[in-house]
Motif scaffolding. Structure first.
Motif, PDB file in Angstrom:
ATOM      1  N   UNK A  75       4.814  40.445  18.177  1.00 29.04           N
ATOM      2  CA  UNK A  75       3.524  41.121  18.364  1.00 29.04           C
ATOM      3  C   UNK A  75       2.374  40.129  18.431  1.00 29.04           C
ATOM      4  N   UNK A  76       1.266  40.609  19.004  1.00 24.74           N
ATOM      5  CA  UNK A  76      -0.005  39.898  18.994  1.00 24.74           C
ATOM      6  C   UNK A  76      -0.978  40.742  18.180  1.00 24.74           C
ATOM      7  N   UNK A  77      -1.712  40.110  17.260  1.00 23.46           N
ATOM      8  CA  UNK A  77      -2.542  40.859  16.319  1.00 23.46           C
ATOM      9  C   UNK A  77      -3.962  40.300  16.299  1.00 23.46           C
ATOM     10  N   UNK A  78      -4.933  41.192  16.118  1.00 22.88           N
ATOM     11  CA  UNK A  78      -6.337  40.807  15.979  1.00 22.88           C
ATOM     12  C   UNK A  78      -6.758  40.980  14.530  1.00 22.88           C
TER      13      UNK A  78
ATOM     14  N   UNK B   9     -16.612  33.125  15.431  1.00 22.20           N
ATOM     15  CA  UNK B   9     -17.419  33.941  16.335  1.00 22.20           C
ATOM     16  C   UNK B   9     -16.603  34.588  17.446  1.00 22.20           C
ATOM     17  N   UNK B  10     -15.610  33.889  17.947  1.00 16.96           N
ATOM     18  CA  UNK B  10     -14.871  34.419  19.100  1.00 16.96           C
ATOM     19  C   UNK B  10     -13.615  35.186  18.720  1.00 16.96           C
ATOM     20  N   UNK B  11     -13.406  35.442  17.416  1.00 16.57           N
ATOM     21  CA  UNK B  11     -12.319  36.322  17.014  1.00 16.57           C
ATOM     22  C   UNK B  11     -11.140  35.614  16.373  1.00 16.57           C
ATOM     23  N   UNK B  12     -10.303  36.405  15.730  1.00 22.58           N
ATOM     24  CA  UNK B  12      -9.109  35.906  15.045  1.00 22.58           C
ATOM     25  C   UNK B  12      -7.885  36.540  15.686  1.00 22.58           C
ATOM     26  N   UNK B  13      -6.988  35.704  16.189  1.00 19.51           N
ATOM     27  CA  UNK B  13      -5.787  36.182  16.863  1.00 19.51           C
ATOM     28  C   UNK B  13      -4.560  35.505  16.271  1.00 19.51           C
ATOM     29  N   UNK B  14      -3.526  36.298  16.018  1.00 20.98           N
ATOM     30  CA  UNK B  14      -2.249  35.758  15.556  1.00 20.98           C
ATOM     31  C   UNK B  14      -1.121  36.362  16.384  1.00 20.98           C
TER      32      UNK B  14
END
Length: 258
Positions: free
Chosen positions: A188-191, A119-124
């Motif tokens: 990098x930071x990715x969504x 629900x709160x998102x996917x971050x890598x």
């Protein structure tokens, strides 16, 4: 001869100290407090003085006063169903799957750290190094044969990528472009973005749960412009530049790590 006069003694009665009269308490639903209030501040037996606002309080039956409960944060209540998984992948050039002659990215490696939430998102976050040509896409793939080490299959979650014409398209957009190399490293930071067309029968929550339960079936893959060009000409689709099996680090339900 002197005479002695005897005067009668007068009894003087001093008034007794006035005793305080007992306070008269307010009855049911009568005012018992508030700014500027000078009347009774207590209530008859069985009643309590209940504040309605800073200006007015009145007597109500004790059983009608609700028990005070600890307020619950709305954000916390919304997070109850938020399944989060902390995962990572160590990527390297796969000689069995990704090799081709004069590959300029044959020394590419990467480390990816992900927090995947329904629900709160996917971050890598990722650190890619050793490659030479521009990164054009990254995904989590499901290996069709269940072998995340050497198998291949469709992307189920997109991360960084190029949405331009001629690039790797799977029906869902990339949220941001991949970083450029600086001193042969791209940090990098990715969504993440759920690939609707490749997740038939799955919701985001059920897909993430499957990745966490069966990480060896999934792999993280970076694609470079060199690898994409070569494999597109070969007619084999986006094979990728470097890849690694997904691995479990931690699982979080709501705000609690377990």
């Amino acid at each position: 001869m002197a005479r002695l006069l005897l005067l009668p003694m007068l009894a003087v009665t001093l008034p007794a100290e006035a005793s305080e009269a007992p306070e008269t308490c307010a009855t049911a639903w009568v005012q018992c407090g508030g700014t500027g209030w000078t009347g009774p501040t207590c209530c008859d037996s069985g009643f309590s003085c209940s504040q309605m606002n800073s200006w007015y309080s009145h007597c109500v039956p004790k059983e009608s006063i609700p028990e005070q409960t600890q307020p619950v944060s709305l954000a916390a209540s919304e997070m109850v169903d938020d399944e989060c998984y902390h995962m990572f992948s160590e990527l390297s050039f796969n000689t069995l799957v990704q090799s081709f002659p004069a590959n300029p990215d044959s020394e590419a490696k990467a480390y990816v750290d992900c927090k995947l939430c329904s629900r709160s998102g996917m971050q890598c976050t990722a650190n890619v190094f050793g490659g030479r040509t521009q990164l054009v896409a990254s995904h989590i793939h499901l290996a069709s044969d269940g072998d995340g080490e050497n198998g291949s299959g469709p992307p189920v979650i997109n991360f960084c990528g190029d949405n331009g014409p001629g690039m790797i398209a799977d029906g869902s957009s990339y949220k941001s472009p991949c970083a450029h190399y600086k001193n042969r490293a791209a940090v990098m930071s990715m969504t993440g973005n759920f690939v609707d067309g490749q997740n038939a029968g799955f919701t985001l929550g059920s897909r993430l749960k499957d990745i966490a339960s069966n990480p060896s079936k999934y792999y993280f893959n970076f694609h470079s412009i060199a690898s994409w060009t070569h494999w597109q000409v070969e007619g084999k689709g986006p094979v990728g530049m470097c890849r690694g099996v997904m691995q479990m680090s931690q699982r979080r339900l709501g705000s609690v790590l377990v």
